[in-house]
Design a protein around this motif. Structure first.
Motif, PDB file in Angstrom:
ATOM      1  N   GLY A  85       0.799  -1.220   0.000  1.00  0.00           N
ATOM      2  CA  GLY A  85       0.000   0.000   0.000  1.00  0.00           C
ATOM      3  C   GLY A  85       0.828   1.264   0.000  1.00  0.00           C
ATOM      4  O   GLY A  85       0.273   2.366  -0.074  1.00  0.00           O
ATOM      5  N   VAL A  86       2.158   1.148   0.090  1.00  0.00           N
ATOM      6  CA  VAL A  86       3.039   2.320   0.098  1.00  0.00           C
ATOM      7  C   VAL A  86       3.398   2.671  -1.337  1.00  0.00           C
ATOM      8  O   VAL A  86       3.887   1.831  -2.089  1.00  0.00           O
ATOM      9  N   SER A  87       3.142   3.887  -1.729  1.00  0.00           N
ATOM     10  CA  SER A  87       3.472   4.339  -3.076  1.00  0.00           C
ATOM     11  C   SER A  87       3.986   5.772  -3.015  1.00  0.00           C
ATOM     12  O   SER A  87       3.319   6.644  -2.469  1.00  0.00           O
ATOM     13  N   PRO A  88       5.197   6.034  -3.512  1.00  0.00           N
ATOM     14  CA  PRO A  88       6.109   5.067  -4.122  1.00  0.00           C
ATOM     15  C   PRO A  88       6.773   4.189  -3.082  1.00  0.00           C
ATOM     16  O   PRO A  88       6.801   4.519  -1.905  1.00  0.00           O
ATOM     17  N   CYS A  89       7.311   3.066  -3.544  1.00  0.00           N
ATOM     18  CA  CYS A  89       7.932   2.088  -2.646  1.00  0.00           C
ATOM     19  C   CYS A  89       9.356   2.549  -2.345  1.00  0.00           C
ATOM     20  O   CYS A  89      10.315   2.084  -2.962  1.00  0.00           O
ATOM     21  N   VAL A  90       9.484   3.462  -1.377  1.00  0.00           N
ATOM     22  CA  VAL A  90      10.767   4.105  -1.076  1.00  0.00           C
ATOM     23  C   VAL A  90      11.082   3.966   0.411  1.00  0.00           C
ATOM     24  O   VAL A  90      10.215   4.191   1.258  1.00  0.00           O
ATOM     25  N   LEU A  91      12.301   3.597   0.717  1.00  0.00           N
ATOM     26  CA  LEU A  91      12.821   3.571   2.085  1.00  0.00           C
ATOM     27  C   LEU A  91      13.925   4.605   2.197  1.00  0.00           C
ATOM     28  O   LEU A  91      14.716   4.780   1.271  1.00  0.00           O
ATOM     29  N   CYS A  92      13.977   5.289   3.327  1.00  0.00           N
ATOM     30  CA  CYS A  92      14.973   6.332   3.545  1.00  0.00           C
ATOM     31  C   CYS A  92      15.849   5.949   4.727  1.00  0.00           C
ATOM     32  O   CYS A  92      15.344   5.690   5.821  1.00  0.00           O
ATOM     33  N   PHE A  93      17.153   5.907   4.495  1.00  0.00           N
ATOM     34  CA  PHE A  93      18.120   5.569   5.528  1.00  0.00           C
ATOM     35  C   PHE A  93      18.318   6.776   6.427  1.00  0.00           C
ATOM     36  O   PHE A  93      18.745   7.837   5.982  1.00  0.00           O
ATOM     37  N   ARG A  94      17.986   6.612   7.722  1.00  0.00           N
ATOM     38  CA  ARG A  94      18.036   7.729   8.658  1.00  0.00           C
ATOM     39  C   ARG A  94      18.575   7.260  10.011  1.00  0.00           C
ATOM     40  O   ARG A  94      18.595   6.060  10.311  1.00  0.00           O
ATOM     41  N   VAL A  95      18.991   8.216  10.836  1.00  0.00           N
ATOM     42  CA  VAL A  95      19.389   7.915  12.212  1.00  0.00           C
ATOM     43  C   VAL A  95      18.118   7.716  13.033  1.00  0.00           C
ATOM     44  O   VAL A  95      17.249   8.593  13.071  1.00  0.00           O
ATOM     45  N   LYS A  96      18.011   6.581  13.686  1.00  0.00           N
ATOM     46  CA  LYS A  96      16.827   6.247  14.480  1.00  0.00           C
ATOM     47  C   LYS A  96      17.041   6.553  15.952  1.00  0.00           C
ATOM     48  O   LYS A  96      16.145   7.057  16.628  1.00  0.00           O
TER      49      LYS A  96
END
Length: 585
Positions: A85-96
């Motif tokens: 259901g996520v569009s666009p299918c993007v992951l972002c590398f971040r400090v958690k």
């Protein structure tokens, strides 16, 4: 690059999807494949391996769903289930998890990526600070990127080309220029270390703001950090609840509740979130941060549950991974040689324009490679709000919006003297909600820095090939379309063979018939049939028990348990006797 690959296994099409991963330095995104069984930890490990990061406990992958709600990718759950259901299918590398002491990070490459994250936080106003502190941090950024100030290499308006603050003005740029001139001799690693030390001393270090309302309906922000939970009203921090004070975290619907000990008294404090999803996200972030920074070890971490009601089981969460104490211990055991990496420059053209001797002088004492012509900062991917872009210099192009740029209303502008205020007296409570003291209204002028805080709307920039990453649903549709085309092609080929060989045609028709029967029943129909069958079975069993005269201990016990059906049984018997008597007449 295709968004999926296909393979054949026992006659079935095995689906393999891909997601786009963006990085902190806005370098070229990468495509990572995954299947329906791939866990989030596998993808995070792949990303960290591509960056040569060993101290990966502080980082995570974040995405935004269709409702513009942010989420951290859960390492223990499948990527497919989370990104559906996520569009666009993007992951972002971040400090958690922002470490309490950045200098305890063992490797310089880890500190560098923390520096990149904090640079983004400063850019978007999340690293809220006074104008003086902001100018100093900006000067450290410039020192790291271009080295010592040299009038032969830096024209009078060179600071204008670097967009580091939410609302940068000419007076600030002049002050940044003056500070930059005093940083002579600091190599990039030293400038970044000074940046980290200063940033970690600020009240808003590591704050990821969550928009909430208090009991009176006043808008405010909650920030969750290594210290605890902070409250912000306007642009001022008004309260902090340390982890040692917080005994329990929960949520009910849209209300986030922190059970704290104040003056040795237990007191629940609630805040209203915008949506149930936002409240659940806040609760998960708070619980995870509390476990990471307070646990001594992660063995047998408790499973917490909250948000349950009459019609809902609520949400459960179990902390995974190592806590900060374990991460520190693991860092001390790293034996490898310091890895080489390339620093990126936010203005590649500016870096090439500088004299090579300048960079040689500034890199002389570095043990790492600093090739600014390498994996460069793409100007069209700088994460900056449109309103914050200055077009005064013809050398600066208006950048595209980045992953976590949010178009939001700006918070109150304040001068340095009123940027922060002391926490209000905790005895002033109203129904369990702290009364927020706003103080006198601040004088707003162009010299002050505007402080946009919580992002509200996420906009993705396009990739270099002008293609937006597809969602999982679109990839599934593409796979189904291709699979259908393959079926049609095979059907045509089998038809041609069938005319020559009737047995082949008969076999193919039977296979198609079986496939149609197998796929013709949807999941909803199966559930409906199951419930209907169960209801019918129970009804027949009850009738057998109530209407039979079998004398058996089990049957007698069953009749006792179903004694509430005796009126119904007597009514049915009476109606049946009447019907039989009419038929005899």
């Amino acid at each position: 690059m295709t968004l999926f690959r296909k393979s054949r296994s026992k006659g079935d099409l095995q689906q393999e999807f891909q997601t786009t991963v963006r990085f902190l330095d806005d370098s070229e995104p990468i495509q990572l494949p995954f299947t329906k069984e791939t866990l989030g930890q596998y993808v995070l490990d792949k990303v960290c391996d591509s960056l040569n990061l060993v101290e990966k406990d502080y980082f995570g992958l974040r995405y935004v769903d269709a409702e513009k709600q942010r989420h951290w990718l859960d390492p223990t759950k499948t990527v497919y289930k989370q990104l559906k259901g996520v569009s666009p299918c993007v992951l972002c590398f971040r400090v958690k998890f922002y470490p309490a002491d950045p200098m305890k990070l063992h490797e310089e490459i880890t500190r560098y990526y923390l520096f990149l994250q904090l640079r983004r936080d400063l850019h978007h106003g999340r690293l809220l600070c006074s104008p003086q502190d902001a100018n100093l941090l900006a000067a450290y950024i410039i020192q790291s990127e271009v080295g010592d100030y040299d009038p032969q290499d830096h024209h009078p308006n060179y600071v204008t080309e670097f967009k580091m603050l939410p609302s940068q003005n000419q007076q600030q740029e002049q002050q940044i220029h003056e500070i930059h001139k005093t940083l002579v001799g600091q190599v990039p690693a030293e400038a970044e270390a000074n940046f980290l030390k200063k940033a970690s001393s600020l009240d808003t270090y590591g704050v990821d703001p969550h928009k909430v309302k208090d009991q009176k309906g006043n808008q405010m922000y909650l920030g969750v950090t290594h210290q605890g939970i902070m409250t912000f009203h306007g642009s001022r921090r008004t309260q902090i609840y340390k982890w040692s004070q917080i005994k329990k975290l929960a949520f009910e619907g849209k209300t986030f509740i922190a059970h704290v000990n104040i003056n040795e008294k237990h007191q629940p404090i609630g805040y209203k979130c915008l949506t149930v999803a936002a409240c659940k996200y806040l609760w998960r972030c708070a619980v995870e941060q509390q476990f990471f920074f307070t646990l001594q070890n992660s063995f047998n971490t408790p499973k917490v549950r909250s948000g349950g009601s009459l019609f809902s089981r609520g949400s459960k969460f179990r902390f995974s991974g190592r806590c900060q104490n374990e991460a520190y211990i693991a860092s001390e055991d790293i034996k490898r040689k310091e890895p080489e990496f390339q620093r990126t420059c936010s203005l590649p053209n500016f870096a090439r324009k500088s004299d090579s001797r300048l960079h040689a002088r500034n890199s002389a004492n570095l043990s790492i490679s600093e090739d600014k012509g390498g994996r460069g900062y793409k100007e069209n991917a700088v994460d900056v709000p449109r309103s914050a872009v200055s077009t005064e210099s013809p050398k600066v192009q208006v950048p595209k919006l980045g992953e976590d740029v949010i178009v939001a209303e700006e918070m109150t502008q304040v001068r340095a003297g009123t940027a922060y205020a002391a926490a209000p007296d905790m005895s002033k409570q109203n129904g369990g909600i702290p009364i927020i003291v706003t103080g006198p209204s601040a004088d707003i002028s162009r010299e002050d820095t505007s402080l946009p805080y919580d992002p509200e709307e996420t906009v993705y920039e396009q990739d270099d090939d002008d293609k937006i990453a597809k969602s999982l649903e679109e990839q599934v549709m593409d796979l189904e379309k291709e699979f259908q085309e393959m079926q049609d092609k095979n059907h045509v080929e089998s038809g041609i063979q069938g005319r020559n060989n009737p047995s082949v045609e008969s076999s193919n028709s039977q296979s198609v018939s079986r496939a149609a029967k197998k796929g013709g029943c949807s999941c909803g129909k199966i559930v409906a049939y199951t419930f209907f069958s169960l209801f019918l079975t129970l009804t027949v069993s009850a009738c057998v028990v109530m209407f039979s005269d079998i004398d058996h201990p089990i049957m007698n016990e069953a009749r006792n348990q179903l004694s509430f059906l005796e009126p119904t049984r007597d009514f049915l018997r009476h109606q049946l006797d009447n019907l039989l008597s009419k038929l005899k007449k």
